[in-house]
Design a protein around this motif. Structure first.
Motif, PDB file in Angstrom:
ATOM      1  N   THR A  11       0.850  -1.193   0.000  1.00  0.00           N
ATOM      2  CA  THR A  11       0.000   0.000   0.000  1.00  0.00           C
ATOM      3  C   THR A  11       0.881   1.237   0.000  1.00  0.00           C
ATOM      4  N   PRO A  12       0.541   2.274  -0.800  1.00  0.00           N
ATOM      5  CA  PRO A  12       1.327   3.512  -0.790  1.00  0.00           C
ATOM      6  C   PRO A  12       1.302   4.189   0.586  1.00  0.00           C
ATOM      7  N   LYS A  13       2.331   4.974   0.877  1.00  0.00           N
ATOM      8  CA  LYS A  13       2.461   5.629   2.189  1.00  0.00           C
ATOM      9  C   LYS A  13       1.260   6.505   2.520  1.00  0.00           C
ATOM     10  N   LEU A  14       0.782   7.290   1.542  1.00  0.00           N
ATOM     11  CA  LEU A  14      -0.356   8.178   1.790  1.00  0.00           C
ATOM     12  C   LEU A  14      -1.580   7.376   2.226  1.00  0.00           C
ATOM     13  N   PHE A  15      -1.825   6.260   1.557  1.00  0.00           N
ATOM     14  CA  PHE A  15      -2.998   5.468   1.883  1.00  0.00           C
ATOM     15  C   PHE A  15      -2.821   4.676   3.168  1.00  0.00           C
ATOM     16  N   GLN A  16      -1.585   4.383   3.561  1.00  0.00           N
ATOM     17  CA  GLN A  16      -1.347   3.794   4.881  1.00  0.00           C
ATOM     18  C   GLN A  16      -1.729   4.797   5.958  1.00  0.00           C
ATOM     19  N   TRP A  17      -1.371   6.054   5.732  1.00  0.00           N
ATOM     20  CA  TRP A  17      -1.700   7.130   6.680  1.00  0.00           C
ATOM     21  C   TRP A  17      -3.217   7.321   6.740  1.00  0.00           C
ATOM     22  N   LEU A  18      -3.873   7.345   5.574  1.00  0.00           N
ATOM     23  CA  LEU A  18      -5.324   7.497   5.541  1.00  0.00           C
ATOM     24  C   LEU A  18      -6.031   6.303   6.178  1.00  0.00           C
ATOM     25  N   ILE A  21      -5.935   6.808   9.886  1.00  0.00           N
ATOM     26  CA  ILE A  21      -6.901   7.836  10.274  1.00  0.00           C
ATOM     27  C   ILE A  21      -8.312   7.238  10.284  1.00  0.00           C
ATOM     28  N   GLY A  22      -8.623   6.425   9.276  1.00  0.00           N
ATOM     29  CA  GLY A  22      -9.927   5.769   9.224  1.00  0.00           C
ATOM     30  C   GLY A  22     -10.163   4.845  10.403  1.00  0.00           C
ATOM     31  N   LEU A  23      -9.129   4.127  10.803  1.00  0.00           N
ATOM     32  CA  LEU A  23      -9.264   3.230  11.963  1.00  0.00           C
ATOM     33  C   LEU A  23      -9.504   4.023  13.246  1.00  0.00           C
ATOM     34  N   VAL A  56     -15.217   2.939   5.835  1.00  0.00           N
ATOM     35  CA  VAL A  56     -15.076   3.083   4.386  1.00  0.00           C
ATOM     36  C   VAL A  56     -13.688   3.586   4.023  1.00  0.00           C
ATOM     37  N   LEU A  57     -13.201   4.580   4.753  1.00  0.00           N
ATOM     38  CA  LEU A  57     -11.863   5.121   4.485  1.00  0.00           C
ATOM     39  C   LEU A  57     -10.794   4.055   4.675  1.00  0.00           C
ATOM     40  N   GLY A  58     -10.907   3.269   5.720  1.00  0.00           N
ATOM     41  CA  GLY A  58      -9.934   2.207   5.956  1.00  0.00           C
ATOM     42  C   GLY A  58      -9.975   1.124   4.893  1.00  0.00           C
ATOM     43  N   ALA A  59     -11.174   0.739   4.465  1.00  0.00           N
ATOM     44  CA  ALA A  59     -11.299  -0.320   3.460  1.00  0.00           C
ATOM     45  C   ALA A  59     -10.781   0.132   2.101  1.00  0.00           C
ATOM     46  N   LEU A  63      -7.253  -1.279   0.000  1.00  0.00           N
ATOM     47  CA  LEU A  63      -7.325  -1.908  -1.316  1.00  0.00           C
ATOM     48  C   LEU A  63      -6.546  -1.157  -2.388  1.00  0.00           C
ATOM     49  N   THR A  64      -5.951  -0.016  -2.052  1.00  0.00           N
ATOM     50  CA  THR A  64      -5.145   0.737  -3.006  1.00  0.00           C
ATOM     51  C   THR A  64      -3.746   0.136  -3.045  1.00  0.00           C
ATOM     52  N   VAL A  65      -3.217  -0.082  -4.256  1.00  0.00           N
ATOM     53  CA  VAL A  65      -1.925  -0.737  -4.400  1.00  0.00           C
ATOM     54  C   VAL A  65      -0.922   0.187  -5.071  1.00  0.00           C
ATOM     55  N   VAL A  66       0.348  -0.100  -4.851  1.00  0.00           N
ATOM     56  CA  VAL A  66       1.433   0.689  -5.425  1.00  0.00           C
ATOM     57  C   VAL A  66       1.518   0.485  -6.928  1.00  0.00           C
ATOM     58  N   ASP A  67       1.495  -0.765  -7.353  1.00  0.00           N
ATOM     59  CA  ASP A  67       1.666  -1.097  -8.754  1.00  0.00           C
ATOM     60  C   ASP A  67       0.337  -0.937  -9.488  1.00  0.00           C
ATOM     61  N   GLY A  68       0.293  -0.118 -10.520  1.00  0.00           N
ATOM     62  CA  GLY A  68      -0.930   0.101 -11.253  1.00  0.00           C
ATOM     63  C   GLY A  68      -1.161  -0.889 -12.362  1.00  0.00           C
ATOM     64  N   VAL A  69      -0.261  -1.848 -12.557  1.00  0.00           N
ATOM     65  CA  VAL A  69      -0.373  -2.821 -13.625  1.00  0.00           C
ATOM     66  C   VAL A  69      -1.280  -3.961 -13.169  1.00  0.00           C
ATOM     67  N   ASN A  70      -2.240  -4.296 -13.992  1.00  0.00           N
ATOM     68  CA  ASN A  70      -3.164  -5.379 -13.690  1.00  0.00           C
ATOM     69  C   ASN A  70      -2.480  -6.704 -14.036  1.00  0.00           C
ATOM     70  N   LYS A  71      -2.368  -7.598 -13.074  1.00  0.00           N
ATOM     71  CA  LYS A  71      -1.687  -8.871 -13.275  1.00  0.00           C
ATOM     72  C   LYS A  71      -2.480  -9.811 -14.182  1.00  0.00           C
ATOM     73  N   ASP A  72      -3.800  -9.590 -14.300  1.00  0.00           N
ATOM     74  CA  ASP A  72      -4.626 -10.458 -15.119  1.00  0.00           C
ATOM     75  C   ASP A  72      -4.518 -10.125 -16.611  1.00  0.00           C
ATOM     76  N   ASP A  73      -3.995  -8.929 -16.939  1.00  0.00           N
ATOM     77  CA  ASP A  73      -3.884  -8.539 -18.349  1.00  0.00           C
ATOM     78  C   ASP A  73      -2.809  -9.369 -19.039  1.00  0.00           C
ATOM     79  N   THR A  74      -3.124  -9.818 -20.203  1.00  0.00           N
ATOM     80  CA  THR A  74      -2.145 -10.530 -21.016  1.00  0.00           C
ATOM     81  C   THR A  74      -1.907  -9.724 -22.272  1.00  0.00           C
ATOM     82  N   GLY A  75      -0.745  -9.214 -22.424  1.00  0.00           N
ATOM     83  CA  GLY A  75      -0.497  -8.444 -23.624  1.00  0.00           C
ATOM     84  C   GLY A  75       0.390  -7.340 -23.347  1.00  0.00           C
TER      85      GLY A  75
END
Length: 75
Positions: A11-18, A21-23, A56-59, A63-75
């Motif tokens: 998880t990115p640092k900003l979203f870890q902080w958020l 805060i949500g918790l 909601v903020l915590g959830a 679920l936000t990830v660092v890598d924006g590449v979808n692992k399911d994409d083939t191509g």
């Protein structure tokens, strides 16, 4: 990307902080809702709103990830 993959990805640092805060918001709301003394109605309403907003903020932040590449994409 499946939800399990998202939960296990970093998880990115900003979203870890958020997420933290949500918790805290959810915890404060829970304390207000579970208070053994009679509180004013607006304070009980505030507790409910804080609990929902914090959850909601915590959830979403978790679920936000660092890598924006979808692992399911083939191509």
């Amino acid at each position: 990307m499946k939800i399990i993959d998202r939960l296990q990805s970093p998880t990115p640092k900003l979203f870890q902080w958020l997420r933290n805060i949500g918790l805290v918001l959810a915890a404060v709301g829970g304390v207000l809702l579970a208070s053994p003394v009679a509180l004013p109605e607006w304070l009980n309403d505030l507790g409910g709103y804080l609990t929902v907003a914090g959850g909601v903020l915590g959830a979403v932040s978790q679920l936000t990830v660092v890598d924006g590449v979808n692992k399911d994409d083939t191509g």
